[in-house]
Design a protein around this motif. Structure first.
Motif, PDB file in Angstrom:
ATOM      1  N   PRO A 652       0.936  -1.257  -0.043  1.00 13.07           N
ATOM      2  CA  PRO A 652       0.016  -0.017   0.034  1.00 13.07           C
ATOM      3  C   PRO A 652       0.944   1.228   0.046  1.00 13.07           C
ATOM      4  CG  PRO A 652      -0.917  -1.721   1.526  1.00 13.07           C
ATOM      5  CD  PRO A 652       0.442  -2.103   0.977  1.00 13.07           C
ATOM      6  N   ALA A 653       1.964   1.232   0.646  1.00 14.30           N
ATOM      7  CA  ALA A 653       3.000   2.406   0.799  1.00 14.30           C
ATOM      8  C   ALA A 653       3.703   2.661  -0.446  1.00 14.30           C
ATOM      9  CB  ALA A 653       3.524   2.428   2.142  1.00 14.30           C
ATOM     10  N   GLY A 654       3.546   1.446  -1.448  1.00  8.88           N
ATOM     11  CA  GLY A 654       4.650   1.868  -2.666  1.00  8.88           C
ATOM     12  C   GLY A 654       5.246   0.485  -2.671  1.00  8.88           C
ATOM     13  N   LEU A 655       6.353   0.594  -3.591  1.00  5.10           N
ATOM     14  CA  LEU A 655       7.085  -0.347  -3.985  1.00  5.10           C
ATOM     15  C   LEU A 655       7.776  -0.944  -2.770  1.00  5.10           C
ATOM     16  CD1 LEU A 655       8.539  -0.402  -7.649  1.00  5.10           C
ATOM     17  CD2 LEU A 655       6.414  -2.002  -6.719  1.00  5.10           C
ATOM     18  N   SER A 656       7.992  -2.171  -2.376  1.00 10.32           N
ATOM     19  CA  SER A 656       8.784  -2.561  -1.326  1.00 10.32           C
ATOM     20  C   SER A 656       9.615  -3.816  -1.674  1.00 10.32           C
ATOM     21  CB  SER A 656       7.868  -2.785  -0.004  1.00 10.32           C
ATOM     22  OG  SER A 656       7.240  -1.740   0.320  1.00 10.32           O
ATOM     23  N   LEU A 657      10.859  -3.778  -0.575  1.00 14.53           N
ATOM     24  CA  LEU A 657      11.738  -4.938  -0.870  1.00 14.53           C
ATOM     25  C   LEU A 657      11.142  -5.972   0.183  1.00 14.53           C
ATOM     26  CD1 LEU A 657      14.007  -6.599  -1.952  1.00 14.53           C
ATOM     27  CD2 LEU A 657      15.641  -5.236  -0.436  1.00 14.53           C
ATOM     28  N   VAL A 658      10.869  -7.112  -0.254  1.00 16.10           N
ATOM     29  CA  VAL A 658      10.475  -8.178   0.774  1.00 16.10           C
ATOM     30  C   VAL A 658      11.635  -9.223   0.961  1.00 16.10           C
ATOM     31  CG1 VAL A 658       8.893  -9.673   1.639  1.00 16.10           C
ATOM     32  CG2 VAL A 658       8.022  -7.695   0.153  1.00 16.10           C
ATOM     33  N   ALA A 659      12.073  -9.331   2.057  1.00 20.79           N
ATOM     34  CA  ALA A 659      13.043 -10.467   2.019  1.00 20.79           C
ATOM     35  C   ALA A 659      12.447 -11.703   2.953  1.00 20.79           C
ATOM     36  CB  ALA A 659      14.454  -9.973   2.935  1.00 20.79           C
ATOM     37  N   ILE A 660      12.523 -12.799   2.426  1.00 21.97           N
ATOM     38  CA  ILE A 660      11.996 -13.970   3.021  1.00 21.97           C
ATOM     39  C   ILE A 660      13.067 -15.032   3.698  1.00 21.97           C
ATOM     40  CG2 ILE A 660      10.145 -15.948   2.590  1.00 21.97           C
ATOM     41  CD1 ILE A 660       9.338 -14.045   0.124  1.00 21.97           C
ATOM     42  N   ASN A 661      12.789 -15.114   4.843  1.00 22.36           N
ATOM     43  CA  ASN A 661      14.069 -16.009   5.471  1.00 22.36           C
ATOM     44  C   ASN A 661      13.497 -17.350   6.017  1.00 22.36           C
ATOM     45  OD1 ASN A 661      16.122 -17.252   6.782  1.00 22.36           O
ATOM     46  ND2 ASN A 661      16.085 -15.320   8.328  1.00 22.36           N
ATOM     47  N   ASN A 662      13.692 -18.385   4.872  1.00 17.61           N
ATOM     48  CA  ASN A 662      13.011 -19.861   5.414  1.00 17.61           C
ATOM     49  C   ASN A 662      14.426 -20.831   5.951  1.00 17.61           C
ATOM     50  OD1 ASN A 662      10.783 -21.514   5.819  1.00 17.61           O
ATOM     51  ND2 ASN A 662      11.317 -22.365   3.898  1.00 17.61           N
ATOM     52  N   THR A 663      14.750 -19.936   7.128  1.00 13.20           N
ATOM     53  CA  THR A 663      15.885 -20.730   7.622  1.00 13.20           C
ATOM     54  C   THR A 663      15.454 -20.594   9.102  1.00 13.20           C
ATOM     55  OG1 THR A 663      17.519 -19.037   7.962  1.00 13.20           O
ATOM     56  CG2 THR A 663      17.297 -20.320   6.001  1.00 13.20           C
ATOM     57  N   THR A 689      20.016  -1.429   6.606  1.00 13.57           N
ATOM     58  CA  THR A 689      20.147  -2.738   7.154  1.00 13.57           C
ATOM     59  C   THR A 689      19.014  -3.501   7.203  1.00 13.57           C
ATOM     60  OG1 THR A 689      21.603  -1.293   8.631  1.00 13.57           O
ATOM     61  CG2 THR A 689      21.128  -3.507   9.576  1.00 13.57           C
ATOM     62  N   LEU A 690      19.326  -4.849   7.113  1.00 15.27           N
ATOM     63  CA  LEU A 690      18.315  -5.756   6.908  1.00 15.27           C
ATOM     64  C   LEU A 690      18.181  -6.633   8.009  1.00 15.27           C
ATOM     65  CD1 LEU A 690      16.112  -6.665   4.598  1.00 15.27           C
ATOM     66  CD2 LEU A 690      17.829  -8.459   4.239  1.00 15.27           C
ATOM     67  N   GLN A 691      16.900  -6.870   8.753  1.00 16.89           N
ATOM     68  CA  GLN A 691      16.929  -7.833   9.917  1.00 16.89           C
ATOM     69  C   GLN A 691      15.712  -8.793   9.380  1.00 16.89           C
ATOM     70  OE1 GLN A 691      17.466  -5.493  13.089  1.00 16.89           O
ATOM     71  NE2 GLN A 691      18.654  -7.271  14.206  1.00 16.89           N
ATOM     72  N   VAL A 692      16.025  -9.848   9.196  1.00 20.65           N
ATOM     73  CA  VAL A 692      14.720 -10.820   8.860  1.00 20.65           C
ATOM     74  C   VAL A 692      14.820 -11.903   9.602  1.00 20.65           C
ATOM     75  CG1 VAL A 692      13.639 -11.960   6.861  1.00 20.65           C
ATOM     76  CG2 VAL A 692      15.540 -10.427   6.431  1.00 20.65           C
ATOM     77  N   PRO A 693      13.802 -11.993  10.731  1.00 20.89           N
ATOM     78  CA  PRO A 693      13.752 -13.130  11.531  1.00 20.89           C
ATOM     79  C   PRO A 693      13.735 -14.470  11.159  1.00 20.89           C
ATOM     80  CG  PRO A 693      11.317 -12.007  11.668  1.00 20.89           C
ATOM     81  CD  PRO A 693      12.241 -11.308  10.627  1.00 20.89           C
ATOM     82  N   ALA A 694      14.215 -15.517  11.862  1.00 25.78           N
ATOM     83  CA  ALA A 694      14.024 -16.698  11.561  1.00 25.78           C
ATOM     84  C   ALA A 694      12.791 -17.207  11.029  1.00 25.78           C
ATOM     85  CB  ALA A 694      14.627 -17.670  12.405  1.00 25.78           C
ATOM     86  N   ARG A 695      12.625 -17.766   9.990  1.00 27.67           N
ATOM     87  CA  ARG A 695      11.125 -18.284   9.337  1.00 27.67           C
ATOM     88  C   ARG A 695      10.335 -16.961   9.345  1.00 27.67           C
ATOM     89  NH1 ARG A 695      12.857 -23.381   7.559  1.00 27.67           N
ATOM     90  NH2 ARG A 695      14.087 -24.262   9.245  1.00 27.67           N
TER      91      ARG A 695
END
Ligand code: BMA
Length: 827
Positions: A652-663, A689-695
């Motif tokens: 909704p806020a515009g284009l976004s980078l989505v990082a998916i962490n399946n570890t 800085t990117l911080q993607v939680p586990a799973r």
């Protein structure tokens, strides 16, 4: 003791029309096998998979066939049972031994065991199995039971035979007959282990294993054999994980249950979540100190459940293994060959390795096929692939009355028992698409008072699972919703199939849905070039030639391929371009869908792509073609099923980078996101800085300077985090200024194959090395690589053939999306 009866078989047509086509004498036959493959081996028919032979071989399905063999047998010992066991008969069969009728069978999905003690003769015995023509049988049974809706020329829903054998929208009509699984004489005395169901419940870290042992007794003794009496008790001993339990079972008692506690076993996990430790489980029956029978299989300790918790907006549908939610990265599995006896362990192994290498953790065995062989499930156990198993009902209404009712019950009980030991088996599912069929395809109106199978899906099958294997979850249908008041294909509940995209809409319409669990969606593309040109005659290599159309079974398939391409790429200029463009578009369509769906986890908890494999050379939704070659889609699956995935998505806020962490490890890094032009000039840059939680996932909104293009035709966004990249093009290729590819490429022979290094001097999109065009058996390690100007990729080609490496650099082999655009000067 088993004596396999696989020698000296012959097959003969019984129908007069066929007898005019074939020689008068019976033809040597293979058991396990099928009529088509026997006639092929005998040189009497051409390969049904090639050219237009499917058309000229339709008579086989209209023919009655007789299989016969002879074998020598010893007379039964006193008290000994001699059983004739058929693991699979396809399909309406009359079995005769030495001129006596043994049985009539009507179900390909069951095994059969007959006590033939009294029919055996000393010396030569003659066994005959006669099969009724499967097309006429289906028509007759349909007339007898009442015609019901289905999706084929023939009523496959009236007969318990692999549905797709009558043809499907990816499968040929090669309606076969035969003894498709092993047949043997089984000599045994006293008692026999008829089935074992090791049912596992975990109590925190410890396992409670209830081993249900079904016993068959030879019958009251009419004499003594080697000191054993058939009416003496037996001791059943279960051994697993260093534990042993015994029970003494009185004669005639049909079952025993042994409870074993295993302290803190190592848990079995789907791949990506942990290891797959397997424990041998041995069940042994003995009497007076001698072993009478033994059963052995490997089991795994784990729990599996479906979380279907109601939520404010719908309800969840998430697989939970050992208490942990698992996002299903899957594909639908169809029989890998129209003649399934040809699928041996090695071939299952190749396919399963391919699924694993693509990053999958689940295969769905689709209901129009078969219960696969032990090898399939055992290999899935080892590989950590979860198996979603449909009961065998697909796209049709099924009678719920006898005789079908009894057949369905018998086959389901056998399958649930047989598969219960496999840790990979995660879900039993009632049917494929029969709920939408009834609700949305007009069946309700056509059926009137006729039954259509509802009682199977909501009553009989769940009751069988609850009785025989309550450790497995049951789902009523794929797709289905938890309440009959809801649309069975409701995206907010249960499982969903998305087919309007392939049939009617552009693939960007996948973004209109956020299903809970997508058990089917897919997009067509042709087989690889090597497979295509093996199957289609050279003078038929145009997309709408008669042979090509015979190898394209989808309703209006070619028009849908063209429509699916139209928004993205210009109409292809040649057949070769058509082949590459539709292959590429298939890959992009599915990747687009997966990235969108995965970016919506955990609300969406699974993507099962239609379909992993093919059964013959055909244009279809498969990622692996009918000859086992990897289509570009396969590589797109591997990219989009990566443990760590980056994707640029509209939010909704515009284009976004989505990082998916399946570890299980947090993904912490720096994201470098750039808007560049096709020449490589950086127009805007964002570093975060990117911080993607586990799973978990993380969403980084893009700054306007990066997210908004000045000239959409000549700009893109590249987002890099560690070794992952997402590329986002503002314009479709057809409207972009992508130029003729400018490549510096070298190829050289290396041990085991070739090395191809490609440096892009301008922006090259979806670079692929179609190695099968040079060596049909070659494989490349990657495809569909997008290079920014100045970047280099190295492809490794596995090949056992010596050829001029330069061949790998020809424009028909080293492909890119750029080649499909009308020539524009090198940028
Ligand atoms: C669904 C599947 C299959 C079919 C596929 C493609 O209907 O269940 O029956 O092959 O879509 O049309």
């Amino acid at each position: 003791m088993k004596t396999f009866l696989s020698e000296r078989w012959t097959v003969q047509a019984l129908t007069p029309e066929a007898r005019q086509i074939l020689p008068a004498d019976p033809v040597p036959a293979t058991v396990p096998g099928s009529v088509h493959t026997d006639l092929l081996t005998a040189g009497l028919i051409p390969d049904p998979y090639l050219a237009d032979h499917e058309d000229s071989l339709r008579w086989i399905g209209h023919t009655d066939w007789k299989y016969a063999t002879t074998f020598d047998a010893e007379p039964p010992a006193v008290g000994e049972r001699v059983d004739l066991v058929f693991e699979g008969l396809d399909t309406i069969a009359l079995i005769e031994l030495n001129g006596h009728e043994v049985a009539r069978t009507v179900n390909m999905h069951r095994s059969y065991r007959f006590d033939v003690r009294d029919l055996l003769v000393v010396g030569e015995n003659r066994l005959v199995v006669s099969f009724s023509a499967p097309i006429e049988a289906a028509l007759r049974l349909s007339a007898e039971q009442g015609a019901r809706p289905h999706v084929n020329s023939y009523p496959y829903n009236a007969i318990r035979k692999m549905a797709c054998n009558y043809g499907w929208d990816w499968g040929p009509e090669l309606v076969t007959s035969g003894i498709w699984k092993p047949v043997y004489l089984d000599r045994w005395s006293h008692v026999r282990i008829a089935g074992v169901r090791p049912l596992i419940t975990m109590r925190s870290a410890d396992a409670e294993l209830d081993v249900h042992v079904d016993l068959e007794w030879a019958g009251p003794s009419n004499g003594l054999s080697a000191g054993l009496s058939a009416d003496a008790p037996v001791e059943v001993v279960v051994t697993v994980a260093g534990e042993e339990r015994h029970v003494v079972v009185a004669p005639g008692q049909p079952a025993a249950v042994l409870a074993v506690e295993v302290a803190a076993p190592d848990l079995w996990w789907p791949r990506g979540y942990g290891l797959q430790p397997l424990y041998p489980l041995i069940v042994c029956c003995s009497s007076g100190g001698s072993e009478v029978d033994r059963w052995k299989q490997e089991i795994g300790f784990r729990t599996v459940a479906l979380d279907t918790t109601p939520e404010p907006d719908g309800s969840a549908f998430t697989l939970v293994v050992n208490g942990r939610p698992v996002f299903a990265l899957g594909a639908d599995w169809i029989p890998d060959d129209c003649f399934p006896h040809r699928i041996d362990r090695a071939r299952y192994g190749r396919r399963i390795d391919q699924a694993v290498a693509a990053g999958m953790n689940l295969l769905r065995v689709w209901g129009g096929g078969i219960y696969e062989s032990e090898d399939f499930y055992a290999l899935c156990d080892q590989a950590g692939l979860l198996v979603w198993q449909d009961f065998l009902f697909a796209c049709a209404a099924y009678p719920e009355e006898e005789p079908m009712r009894g057949e369905v019950i018998a086959e389901a009980r056998e399958a649930v028992t047989r598969l219960s030991s496999h840790p990979s088996l995660a879900v039993w599912n009632g049917n494929n698409e029969n709920f939408p069929g009834y609700h949305d395809w007009g069946w309700k109106e056509r059926l009137g008072d006729l039954t259509w199978g509802l009682g199977y899906y909501t009553d009989i099958l769940p009751a069988i699972v609850a009785e025989l294997d309550p450790t497995r979850p049951y789902s009523a249908g794929s797709p289905s919703s938890p309440s009959p008041d809801l649309d069975p294909n409701d995206q907010h509940h249960g499982t969903m199939h998305i087919w309007d995209v392939w049939n009617k809409l552009d693939y960007r319409a996948y973004a209109n849905y956020v299903p809970r669990f997508l058990s089917e969606f897919g997009f067509q593309g042709p087989p690889t070039w090597a497979t295509l040109t093996r199957a289609i005659d050279a003078d038929q290599l145009s997309f709408d030639s008669p042979q090509m159309l015979l190898h394209q079974k989808a309703d209006d398939g070619n028009a849908k391929l063209a429509a699916g391409l139209a928004d993205h790429l210009p109409a292809p200029a040649s057949f070769e371009d058509w082949h590459w463009a539709t292959s590429l578009n298939q890959a992009r369509a599915v990747q687009f869908g997966i990235e969108h769906f995965r970016s919506n986890a955990p609300r969406c908890a699974g993507t099962v792509v239609w379909q992993l494999n093919d059964c013959w050379p055909v244009t279809s939704w498969a990622a692996i073609d009918g000859d086992g070659r990897l289509k570009p889609l396969y590589f797109a699956l591997r990219h989009s099923y990566a443990d760590r995935l980056l994707t640029v998505q509209p939010r909704p806020a515009g284009l976004s980078l989505v990082a998916i962490n399946n570890t299980d490890a947090e993904w912490q890094s720096t994201a470098l996101i750039r808007r560049t032009d096709l020449g490589g000039a950086v127009l805007a840059e964002q570093k975060e800085t990117l911080q993607v939680p586990a799973r978990g996932t993380a969403t980084l909104p893009l700054e306007n300077a990066v997210a908004v293009a000045d000239q959409i035709a000549r700009e893109l966004i590249s987002a890099d985090v560690d070794d992952q990249r997402a590329s986002f093009f503002f314009a479709e290729d057809r409207a972009s200024e992508l130029a003729v590819p400018d490549l510096q490429a070298t190829a050289s022979a290396v041990p085991g194959g070739y090395r191809v290094q490609v440096r892009a001097l301008n922006l090259v999109k979806d670079l692929a090395l179609l190695v099968d065009r040079v060596d049909p058996d070659a494989e490349v390690d990657d495809q569909l690589v997008t290079l920014l100007p100045g970047e280099t990729v190295v492809f490794r080609v596995r090949s056992a053939v010596a050829f001029d490496p330069e061949l790998l650099l020809s424009p028909a082999v080293l492909r890119s999306a750029n080649q499909l655009l009308s020539p524009r000067p090198r940028g």
